[in-house]
Scaffold this active site. Structure first.
Site, PDB file in Angstrom:
ATOM      1  CB  THR A  14      -0.641   0.032   1.220  1.00  0.00           C
ATOM      2  OG1 THR A  14      -1.700  -1.345   1.381  1.00  0.00           O
ATOM      3  CG2 THR A  14      -1.710   1.132   1.221  1.00  0.00           C
ATOM      4  CB  VAL A  15       3.474   2.536   2.478  1.00  0.00           C
ATOM      5  CG1 VAL A  15       4.242   4.067   2.651  1.00  0.00           C
ATOM      6  CG2 VAL A  15       2.544   2.315   3.666  1.00  0.00           C
ATOM      7  CB  ILE A 138       0.469  13.324  12.199  1.00  0.00           C
ATOM      8  CG1 ILE A 138      -0.934  12.911  12.089  1.00  0.00           C
ATOM      9  CG2 ILE A 138       0.543  14.450  13.237  1.00  0.00           C
ATOM     10  CD1 ILE A 138      -1.939  12.277  13.185  1.00  0.00           C
ATOM     11  CE  LYS A 207       2.213   3.579  14.375  1.00  0.00           C
ATOM     12  NZ  LYS A 207       0.932   3.204  14.156  1.00  0.00           N
TER      13      LYS A 207
HETATM   14  N1  HSE Z   1      -1.798  -0.539  11.662  1.00  0.00           N
HETATM   15  C1  HSE Z   1      -1.347   0.717  11.963  1.00  0.00           C
HETATM   16  C2  HSE Z   1      -2.562   1.592  12.465  1.00  0.00           C
HETATM   17  C3  HSE Z   1      -1.073   1.247  10.589  1.00  0.00           C
HETATM   18  O1  HSE Z   1      -3.707   1.042  12.424  1.00  0.00           O
HETATM   19  O2  HSE Z   1      -2.468   2.846  12.795  1.00  0.00           O
HETATM   20  C4  HSE Z   1      -0.021   2.424  10.569  1.00  0.00           C
HETATM   21  O3  HSE Z   1       1.099   2.366  11.400  1.00  0.00           O
END
Ligand code: HSE
Length: 433
Positions: A14-15, A138, A207
């Site tokens: 996708t990315v 973001i 993250k």
């Molecule tokens: N699986 C992640 C989400 C995708 O749902 O935010 C982006 O890191």
């Protein structure tokens, strides 16, 4: 004439397709802003013949992504394969060692191996950029490294997983069951290949680990974050309903803060958030990142944290920074200046809490509950009793004023020992942002 900046893309999911799309669609704009063309020299992915949303037939196809490292005709390797170890990590490590810049969206790899990879990049004076790894479109990393660069950051928190936010929002709105909404999140392409990474809080943990390292200048320590991580599997429709009645939403939050002595606390957990707070209005698959900075004050960034367009937008912005000569440090300070974190004693960490008890409906129950709380100096903010089940147990819901985790645990032990309490149904932290 200025030479084009030459990149190779490893991973055309996708990315990866999103990155090709932006580079093809916005080529003139990118050139106007950077002064150079970005030229895709080669692409690599697991399956050459898969149907794709973009035409990649014009680029050299490379069967093994590992072969992209070290090629003199590639300035920058764009790693979009994913995964903490293995092919993605080896490609990135070899590319940096051979003096190529790297842009990646790989949060697990940066959270786990970021320090070593930063050392390699800085030794070779090349860039390792990963804006897309945290909250997709973001600008979260750029906010710390650029916008808030002159500030001490005291706290960084956020809704960092679109899948969980979508599930909690949908369950809250429609009363639908968890499994049913998870299937929809997968179909929409938000969820990781293994959705347990999303719903058990691991993706948020990756993250948060990166944000915490950047915000506080500490070495990324994924193990510490994962020790304090819980996900959303246990959240019931009843707790979502009670939250709504009391004026809250439930959000999976990653949060990290630092005290006056420089001790850090990091956690990922579902929290009650007041409906009037900025993060409560961030629903569906949207993400939000909150920063508390000493001079700028509180800053909240909201946007799409997943999907082709938002994530690819962050990847291409990183490539453009490199084209403009921004090599910088990989974290907010050089790898050699990153400190080992000193952690807070989590039992002393203060917060407000929501406590949901299932109790017998008979005289004296409230008095027993109140004395268990007052014995530990835990002050009640709100207390309600409701019959949610006909002829079943009664729910007693308490929200508390600020208390330590230590006092909370003592109260829960006392409550557990009371005959009148059938079950401690749930306990959640109340978050004020
Ligand atoms: N699986 C992640 C989400 C995708 O749902 O935010 C982006 O890191």
């Amino acid at each position: 004439m200025t030479e084009p900046f030459k990149i190779a893309i490893a991973g055309l999911g996708t990315v990866g397709q999103g990155v090709v799309d932006i580079i093809q669609s916005n080529a003139a704009l990118i050139k106007a802003r950077t002064g150079r063309d970005i030229q895709i020299v080669a692409v690599s992915s697991a399956n050459k013949n898969k149907a794709r949303s973009v035409d990649v037939s014009v680029y050299e196809w490379v069967d093994s992504a590992a072969d992209l490292a070290g090629r003199k005709d590639i300035d920058c390797v764009v790693e979009l394969i994913g995964g903490e170890h293995g092919v993605a990590h080896d490609l990135v490590a070899h590319a940096l060692e051979s003096g190529q810049h790297v842009v990646t969206a790989n949060k697990a790899m940066i959270a786990r191996h970021g320090l070593k990879l930063a050392q390699k990049a800085e030794y070779k004076n090349v860039a390792l950029k990963y804006e897309a790894a945290v909250a997709g479109g973001i600008p979260a990393i750029k906010t710390i490294k650029q916008g808030l660069a002159a500030n001490n950051i005291k706290a960084v928190s956020g809704i960092l997983n679109g899948t969980c936010n979508f599930i909690l929002s949908e369950m809250g709105l429609s009363g639908r069951a968890f499994d049913d909404v998870l299937v929809e999140a997968q179909a929409k392409g938000y969820a990781e290949a293994d959705p347990s990474f999303d719903i058990d809080g691991i993706d948020t943990g990756h993250k948060l680990c990166i944000l915490s390292a950047l915000a506080f200048g500490i070495k990324p320590d994924l193990d510490n974050v994962l020790e304090h991580t819980s996900g959303i599997r246990e959240i019931s429709s009843l707790d979502l309903k009670i939250a709504d009645e009391l004026g809250y939403k439930i959000k999976l939050l990653g949060s990290a803060h630092v005290d006056e002595q420089g001790h850090v606390a990091q956690s990922v957990e579902p929290c009650f958030v007041k409906k009037s707070a900025p993060l409560a209005s961030v629903d569906s698959s949207f993400n939000a990142v909150f920063f508390d900075a000493d001079f700028a004050g509180q800053v909240v960034n909201i946007g799409r944290g997943a999907g082709a367009g938002p994530t690819a937008s962050a990847v291409v912005a990183d490539i453009m920074d490199i084209v403009c000569g921004d090599i910088g440090t990989v974290f907010s300070v050089s790898a050699s200046q990153l400190k080992d974190a000193r952690y807070m004693d989590s039992s002393r960490d203060e917060a407000k809490y929501y406590i949901h008890l299932s109790v017998e409906d008979r005289p004296g129950v409230m008095a027993n509950i109140s004395s268990a709380l007052s014995a530990e100096g835990l002050s009640i903010d709100e207390l309600i009793q409701r019959h949610y089940h006909v002829d079943g147990p009664v729910s007693v819901v308490i929200t508390t004023h600020k208390t330590t985790r230590y006092a909370l645990t003592s109260v829960l032990n006392k409550l557990q020992a009371l005959d009148c309490i059938a079950e401690i149904v749930s306990v959640y932290r109340i978050f004020n942002i």
